[in-house]
Design a protein around this motif. Structure first.
Motif, PDB file in Angstrom:
ATOM      1  N   CYS A   1       0.850  -1.194   0.000  1.00 45.81           N
ATOM      2  CA  CYS A   1       0.000   0.000   0.000  1.00 45.81           C
ATOM      3  C   CYS A   1       0.887   1.246   0.000  1.00 45.81           C
ATOM      4  O   CYS A   1       2.100   1.162   0.206  1.00 45.81           O
TER       5      CYS A   1
ATOM      6  N   ASP B   1      -5.716   1.979   2.339  1.00 49.99           N
ATOM      7  CA  ASP B   1      -5.111   0.642   2.366  1.00 49.99           C
ATOM      8  C   ASP B   1      -6.151  -0.432   2.057  1.00 49.99           C
ATOM      9  O   ASP B   1      -5.876  -1.410   1.344  1.00 49.99           O
TER      10      ASP B   1
ATOM     11  N   THR C   1      -6.918  -0.678  -1.593  1.00 49.79           N
ATOM     12  CA  THR C   1      -5.864  -1.445  -2.262  1.00 49.79           C
ATOM     13  C   THR C   1      -6.061  -2.937  -2.045  1.00 49.79           C
ATOM     14  O   THR C   1      -5.908  -3.743  -2.981  1.00 49.79           O
TER      15      THR C   1
ATOM     16  N   ARG D   1      -7.036  -6.046  -4.782  1.00 46.34           N
ATOM     17  CA  ARG D   1      -6.314  -7.316  -4.877  1.00 46.34           C
ATOM     18  C   ARG D   1      -7.293  -8.488  -4.816  1.00 46.34           C
ATOM     19  O   ARG D   1      -7.145  -9.476  -5.551  1.00 46.34           O
TER      20      ARG D   1
END
Length: 310
Positions: free
Chosen positions: A14, A91, A94, A98
Motif C-alpha cells: 500500500c 489501504d 488497495t 487485490r
C-alpha cells in the motif's frame, strides 16, 4: 473445504504520503471464492481476533482479516501522523482491488467499523476529510466501494469522548513482559470491558498481541499510534462525527449493529438514531459486555453469523 484449517498469511503493498508499506492479512476459505467477507479489528487488536467467526462462515465466504498498518505482521508507518482513518481506508481499497470480490461484506469492530462506514460513503468522506485535514493521509477513490452487508461491532458515527479518553490512556504505554502469562494478565487488566472470559479465551485474545521477541513478550503494535490520537482536537472530533453520520447515511445495504450492553463508546441513544436513519439496519445487544464484544463465545458469534449467512 475444511474451514477449521489455519488461515493463510498474505501481504499487499500500500502507499502513504511517507512511502510504501506492506499490510498483512489472514485469509480463510477457498482462495478462488469471490464472495468475500473483510473483518477489521479495533484500535490495538489484530486480524486474528476473528478466528472463531472466520471458521464459522468460511464455508460461504473467503474471509479476509487484515492487520491494519502499524499492527501485527504489517509494517509500521515512517510517519505516525498518517495513522488515521483516511489512510486505513486507502489501504483497504488497495486490498479490495487485490481480492476482486463479486460480493463484499464487511465486519468492523470499533475502528474497523469506522473504516467500513467510511468505505461505504467514501466519496462523501474523502471530500470532507480533505477539506478538514489535508495532511491526514491517502484518500479513497471518489466512486466509493459498495458493500453487500455491513456489521458494526460496538461503534457508530458518534463516539463518546469519555470512552476515547479511556482508550487513549493505555495505547502509548510500553508493554514488555518476562513471560506470556504476565502479558495475558496485563491485557486482561486493561480489557475488563470485554466481559467474562475463560482463562483459555483470555490467552487466545493475547496470543497475537504479545509476540515473543528476544525472550520478552511485547506489544504487537506501534506505540506511536498514540500520537495520532493525541493530535486530534475537539473541533476535529466534532467535525469527524458529522462526516461519519454522512457516511453512515450513504450506506445502502443491510446493517447489523452489535452493541455491548455496558458499552461506553456506543450508547443506546446513538443506536436508536442509527436505526431511525437507516430502515435496513437492525440491532443486537450483548448482555454483560462493554466495549467491545470479542466474538469468541457462541452466543456472540451466532447472531453475527446468521446475519452474514442469511
Amino acid at each position: 473445504m475444511n474451514a477449521s484449517l489455519e488461515p493463510r498469511l498474505e501481504f499487499v503493498t500500500c502507499a502513504s504520503p511517507a512511502g510504501l508499506h506492506r499490510m498483512a492479512y489472514w485469509e480463510w476459505g477457498d482462495p478462488a471464492n469471490d464472495q468475500v467477507l473483510v473483518c477489521v479489528h479495533g484500535l490495538t487488536r489484530s486480524g486474528r481476533d476473528f478466528d472463531t467467526l472466520a471458521r464459522r462462515v468460511a464455508g460461504r465466504y473467503r474471509v479476509v482479516c487484515p492487520d491494519v498498518v502499524g499492527r501485527g505482521r504489517s509494517d509500521w508507518l515512517a510517519n505516525p501522523a498518517f495513522y488515521t482513518v483516511p489512510q486505513y481506508v486507502s489501504d483497504m481499497v488497495t486490498l479490495i482491488a487485490r481480492l476482486r470480490p463479486a460480493r463484499l461484506a464487511w465486519l468492523g469492530t470499533s475502528m474497523g467499523g469506522l473504516i467500513g462506514m467510511a468505505l461505504s460513503g467514501a466519496a462523501v468522506f474523502a471530500r470532507a476529510m480533505l477539506a478538514m485535514r489535508p495532511h491526514a493521509g491517502m484518500l479513497p477513490p471518489g466512486e466509493g466501494v459498495r458493500l453487500d452487508k455491513l456489521v458494526l461491532n460496538d461503534v457508530g458515527p458518534k463516539l463518546e469522548t469519555g470512552a476515547l479518553a479511556r482508550i487513549g490512556q493505555y495505547v502509548g504505554e510500553p508493554g514488555e513482559f518476562a513471560s506470556f502469562e504476565e502479558a495475558v494478565a496485563a491485557m486482561r487488566a486493561n480489557s475488563e470491558t470485554f466481559g467474562p472470559h475463560t482463562d483459555a479465551q483470555w490467552a487466545d485474545l493475547a496470543r497475537y498481541l504479545y509476540p515473543e521477541q528476544g525472550g520478552k513478550w511485547v506489544k504487537h503494535y506501534d506505540l506511536a499510534l498514540s500520537q495520532a490520537l493525541a493530535a486530534q482536537t475537539p473541533e476535529e472530533l466534532a467535525a469527524g462525527e458529522q462526516i461519519l453520520w454522512r457516511s453512515y447515511d450513504a450506506v445502502d445495504c443491510p446493517v447489523l449493529i452489535v452493541r455491548g450492553e455496558q458499552s461506553d463508546l456506543l450508547t443506546r441513544a446513538t443506536v436508536d438514531e442509527m436505526l431511525q436513519r437507516n430502515p435496513r439496519a437492525q440491532a443486537h445487544e450483548v448482555r454483560g459486555v462493554g466495549h467491545a464484544p470479542t466474538l469468541i463465545a457462541d452466543e456472540q458469534v451466532e447472531p453475527v453469523a446468521a446475519f452474514l449467512l442469511a
